[in-house]
Design a protein around this motif. Sequence first.
Motif, short mmCIF file in Angstrom:
data_model
loop_
_atom_site.label_atom_id
_atom_site.label_comp_id
_atom_site.label_asym_id
_atom_site.label_seq_id
_atom_site.Cartn_x
_atom_site.Cartn_y
_atom_site.Cartn_z
N ARG A 174 0.85 -1.18 0.00
CA ARG A 174 0.00 0.00 0.00
C ARG A 174 0.88 1.23 0.00
NH1 ARG A 174 -3.59 2.73 4.75
NH2 ARG A 174 -5.38 3.44 3.51
N LEU A 175 0.81 1.98 -1.07
CA LEU A 175 1.56 3.23 -1.17
C LEU A 175 0.72 4.38 -0.63
CD1 LEU A 175 3.09 2.90 -4.75
CD2 LEU A 175 3.94 1.99 -2.58
N SER A 176 1.39 5.32 -0.01
CA SER A 176 0.75 6.53 0.47
C SER A 176 1.44 7.74 -0.14
CB SER A 176 0.83 6.63 1.99
OG SER A 176 0.19 5.56 2.63
N CYS A 177 0.70 8.81 -0.29
CA CYS A 177 1.25 10.06 -0.78
C CYS A 177 0.66 11.18 0.06
CB CYS A 177 0.92 10.26 -2.25
SG CYS A 177 1.33 11.90 -2.90
N ALA A 178 1.50 11.78 0.89
CA ALA A 178 1.06 12.86 1.76
C ALA A 178 1.33 14.20 1.09
CB ALA A 178 1.79 12.78 3.09
N ALA A 179 0.29 15.03 0.99
CA ALA A 179 0.40 16.32 0.34
C ALA A 179 0.40 17.45 1.36
CB ALA A 179 -0.76 16.51 -0.64
N SER A 180 1.16 18.48 1.07
CA SER A 180 1.17 19.68 1.90
C SER A 180 1.39 20.89 1.01
CB SER A 180 2.25 19.59 2.98
OG SER A 180 3.53 19.46 2.39
N GLY A 181 0.96 22.06 1.52
CA GLY A 181 1.18 23.29 0.78
C GLY A 181 0.20 23.56 -0.34
N LEU A 182 -0.87 22.77 -0.42
CA LEU A 182 -1.89 23.00 -1.43
C LEU A 182 -3.25 22.61 -0.86
CD1 LEU A 182 -1.74 20.17 -4.17
CD2 LEU A 182 -1.06 19.91 -1.79
N PRO A 183 -4.33 23.19 -1.40
CA PRO A 183 -5.68 22.80 -0.95
C PRO A 183 -6.02 21.45 -1.54
CG PRO A 183 -5.82 24.44 -2.68
CD PRO A 183 -4.38 24.29 -2.38
N PHE A 184 -5.68 20.41 -0.82
CA PHE A 184 -5.68 19.04 -1.35
C PHE A 184 -7.02 18.66 -1.96
CE2 PHE A 184 -4.12 14.85 -1.74
CZ PHE A 184 -5.10 13.96 -1.32
N SER A 185 -8.10 19.03 -1.32
CA SER A 185 -9.42 18.60 -1.80
C SER A 185 -9.82 19.31 -3.10
CB SER A 185 -10.49 18.82 -0.73
OG SER A 185 -10.55 20.19 -0.38
N ASN A 186 -9.02 20.28 -3.55
CA ASN A 186 -9.28 20.95 -4.83
C ASN A 186 -8.61 20.26 -6.01
OD1 ASN A 186 -10.71 22.82 -3.39
ND2 ASN A 186 -9.30 24.53 -3.76
N TYR A 187 -7.83 19.24 -5.72
CA TYR A 187 -7.03 18.60 -6.75
C TYR A 187 -7.47 17.16 -7.01
CZ TYR A 187 -3.62 22.40 -6.70
OH TYR A 187 -3.01 23.62 -6.81
N ASN A 188 -7.54 16.82 -8.30
CA ASN A 188 -7.57 15.40 -8.64
C ASN A 188 -6.16 14.86 -8.46
OD1 ASN A 188 -10.25 15.64 -9.41
ND2 ASN A 188 -9.80 15.76 -11.60
N MET A 189 -6.08 13.60 -8.06
CA MET A 189 -4.78 13.00 -7.79
C MET A 189 -4.56 11.77 -8.68
SD MET A 189 -3.52 14.95 -5.49
CE MET A 189 -2.07 13.98 -5.01
N GLY A 190 -3.31 11.55 -9.01
CA GLY A 190 -2.99 10.40 -9.85
C GLY A 190 -1.75 9.67 -9.37
N TRP A 191 -1.66 8.42 -9.79
CA TRP A 191 -0.45 7.61 -9.57
C TRP A 191 0.11 7.22 -10.93
CZ3 TRP A 191 2.18 6.70 -5.17
CH2 TRP A 191 1.53 6.91 -3.94
N PHE A 192 1.43 7.30 -11.03
CA PHE A 192 2.16 6.92 -12.23
C PHE A 192 3.32 6.03 -11.80
CE2 PHE A 192 0.50 10.00 -15.39
CZ PHE A 192 -0.25 10.81 -14.54
N ARG A 193 3.96 5.39 -12.76
CA ARG A 193 5.17 4.63 -12.46
C ARG A 193 6.12 4.70 -13.65
NH1 ARG A 193 2.73 -1.55 -12.52
NH2 ARG A 193 2.44 -1.72 -14.78
N GLN A 194 7.38 4.47 -13.34
CA GLN A 194 8.40 4.46 -14.39
C GLN A 194 9.37 3.33 -14.11
OE1 GLN A 194 10.39 8.20 -15.07
NE2 GLN A 194 11.03 7.56 -17.12
N ALA A 195 9.42 2.38 -15.02
CA ALA A 195 10.35 1.27 -14.92
C ALA A 195 11.65 1.64 -15.63
CB ALA A 195 9.74 0.03 -15.55
N PRO A 196 12.74 0.98 -15.28
CA PRO A 196 14.03 1.29 -15.92
C PRO A 196 13.94 1.15 -17.44
CG PRO A 196 14.36 -0.11 -14.02
CD PRO A 196 12.89 -0.03 -14.21
N GLY A 197 14.40 2.18 -18.13
CA GLY A 197 14.41 2.15 -19.58
C GLY A 197 13.07 2.37 -20.24
N LYS A 198 12.05 2.67 -19.44
CA LYS A 198 10.71 2.87 -20.01
C LYS A 198 10.20 4.26 -19.68
CE LYS A 198 9.27 -1.97 -20.03
NZ LYS A 198 8.20 -2.93 -19.68
#
Length: 124
Positions: free
Chosen positions: A19-43
């Motif tokens: 389970r990954l978590s992402c803690a946000a600060s410095g922005l009105p969090f509930s005003n933002y859509n959030m996304g998860w991305f990934r990057q594998a080596p060489g891709k």
Amino acid sequence: QVQLVESGGGLVQPGGSLRLSCAASGLPFSNYNMGWFRQAPGKEREFLAAISRYDRNTDYVDSVKGRFTISRDNAKNTVYLQMNSLKPEDTAVYYCAATMKVRLGNEIPEYVYWGQGTQVTVSS
């Protein structure tokens, strides 16, 4: 200063969960859509999942549908990615990102804020 800080990555065996978590600060969090991305080596970095501000609409790339679940807790300014049935090909650095776009986005340029990433390694 906006910060997105991912945590929860690590080494897991095939078939396992993280389970990954992402803690946000410095922005009105509930005003933002959030996304998860990934990057594998060489891709290239790829979209995984997104969640809307309030009504909890979600979107997933086909390769993770049924295995990954995105969720958020606006009271904690945190977005999560539950990853089940992990495969070696899920090995990558995982990033969370924030966008003010109205629609759920799956394109990298739509996201204005990014975390530093957390490494996920799936191996026996």
